[in-house]
Design a protein around this motif. Structure first.
Motif, mmCIF file in Angstrom:
data_model
loop_
_atom_site.group_PDB
_atom_site.id
_atom_site.type_symbol
_atom_site.label_atom_id
_atom_site.label_comp_id
_atom_site.label_asym_id
_atom_site.label_seq_id
_atom_site.Cartn_x
_atom_site.Cartn_y
_atom_site.Cartn_z
ATOM 1 N N UNK A 1 90.458 0.647 -6.457
ATOM 2 C CA UNK A 1 89.950 1.404 -5.308
ATOM 3 C C UNK A 1 88.720 2.220 -5.692
ATOM 4 N N UNK A 2 88.724 2.787 -6.899
ATOM 5 C CA UNK A 2 87.570 3.551 -7.342
ATOM 6 C C UNK A 2 86.321 2.690 -7.424
ATOM 7 N N UNK A 3 86.482 1.464 -7.909
ATOM 8 C CA UNK A 3 85.346 0.564 -8.023
ATOM 9 C C UNK A 3 84.826 0.138 -6.653
ATOM 10 N N UNK A 4 85.726 -0.061 -5.697
ATOM 11 C CA UNK A 4 85.308 -0.585 -4.395
ATOM 12 C C UNK A 4 84.972 0.504 -3.383
ATOM 13 N N UNK A 5 85.593 1.684 -3.500
ATOM 14 C CA UNK A 5 85.435 2.702 -2.468
ATOM 15 C C UNK A 5 84.786 3.985 -2.970
ATOM 16 N N UNK A 6 84.602 4.104 -4.272
ATOM 17 C CA UNK A 6 84.002 5.321 -4.818
ATOM 18 C C UNK A 6 85.009 6.105 -5.649
ATOM 19 N N UNK A 7 84.524 6.666 -6.758
ATOM 20 C CA UNK A 7 85.390 7.398 -7.670
ATOM 21 C C UNK A 7 85.678 8.795 -7.136
ATOM 22 N N UNK A 8 86.852 9.277 -7.440
ATOM 23 C CA UNK A 8 87.219 10.648 -7.117
ATOM 24 C C UNK A 8 87.304 11.456 -8.402
ATOM 25 N N UNK A 9 87.076 12.742 -8.276
ATOM 26 C CA UNK A 9 87.054 13.635 -9.426
ATOM 27 C C UNK A 9 88.461 14.105 -9.724
ATOM 28 N N UNK A 10 88.978 13.731 -10.875
ATOM 29 C CA UNK A 10 90.347 14.102 -11.221
ATOM 30 C C UNK A 10 90.379 15.503 -11.799
#
Length: 227
Positions: free
Chosen positions: A61-70
């Motif tokens: 999902x990060x690759x396809x929709x954008x990374x989130x900041x953990x």
């Protein structure tokens, strides 16, 4: 569209290890541009296997929709992070009162959501729902009806000598949960009106189904008149 947790469902003892493990792995994977992280070693192989499954789903999902900041570090559970390499997004708020909150970072993690969950559902067992706070909060707001958006003023400069809930116990300050952006903004600004930079801002939760998704909206300290 973010992948759903396939293991959700209550058992007699609360959420299953698989449900909690998948969500914890997903949170780590959606925050790992370098690739799906390695699963932790635990005594529960079902939790560990589900964690690895969730990490793979989150990384996709990060690759396809954008990374989130953990916000979860190796040594401490943090309510947010001041990262310099994350591209700001529009905060989505409009009007003159929102001028100090013009940028937001996509974030993921249960810490501030557990405080918001207690606000809307005080009876919720946050110990059992730490990995599934977003799912529990989404369900609670759906049952209540009305708003699907909450705000929590938070200060990212530790330590604060307060205790009593997850954010305070981690050494940070937070204000009152609110459905009003303006009310939360005022409380964040009042906390920031000191001579030292406090990195205050808002956690904004918008219903996100299963996930521990939220936005960090930073307060521009330069807009404040220091005493």
């Amino acid at each position: 569209m973010p992948r759903r947790n396939p293991h959700l469902g209550e058992t007699g003892l609360g959420p299953s290890p698989e449900a909690r493990g998948w969500q914890a792995g997903y949170d780590a994977g959606v925050s790992s541009p370098a690739g799906a992280p390695q699963s932790p070693l635990t005594r529960d192989p079902d939790y560990m296997d589900a964690w690895a499954e969730g990490a793979t789903a989150g990384n996709a999902d990060g690759q396809s929709e954008g990374w989130r900041l953990c916000p979860v570090g190796e040594d401490a559970d943090r309510p947010a992070t001041r990262a310099q390499d994350i591209k700001p997004q529009s905060s989505g708020e409009t009007g003159d009162t929102a001028s100090a909150f013009g940028a937001a970072w996509s974030s993921v993690g249960s810490l501030p959501l557990r405080v918001l969950l207690h606000h809307v559902a005080p009876e919720a067992d946050t110990f059992l729902t730490s990995q599934l706070a977003g799912s529990a909060l989404n369900r609670a707001l759906t049952e209540l009806g009305g708003t699907d958006r909450l705000y929590l003023p938070v200060c990212l400069s530790p330590p604060h000598d307060l205790a009593g809930d997850p954010v305070l116990d981690a050494g940070y300050w937070h204000g009152s949960a609110s459905e009003s952006f303006d009310s939360a903004r005022v409380e964040a600004e009042l906390h920031a009106r000191v001579r030292t930079i406090h990195f205050s801002g808002l956690v904004r939760y918008r219903s996100a189904g299963d996930h521990n998704f939220w936005d960090w909206i930073p307060l521009d300290q330069r807009d404040l008149t220091m005493p």
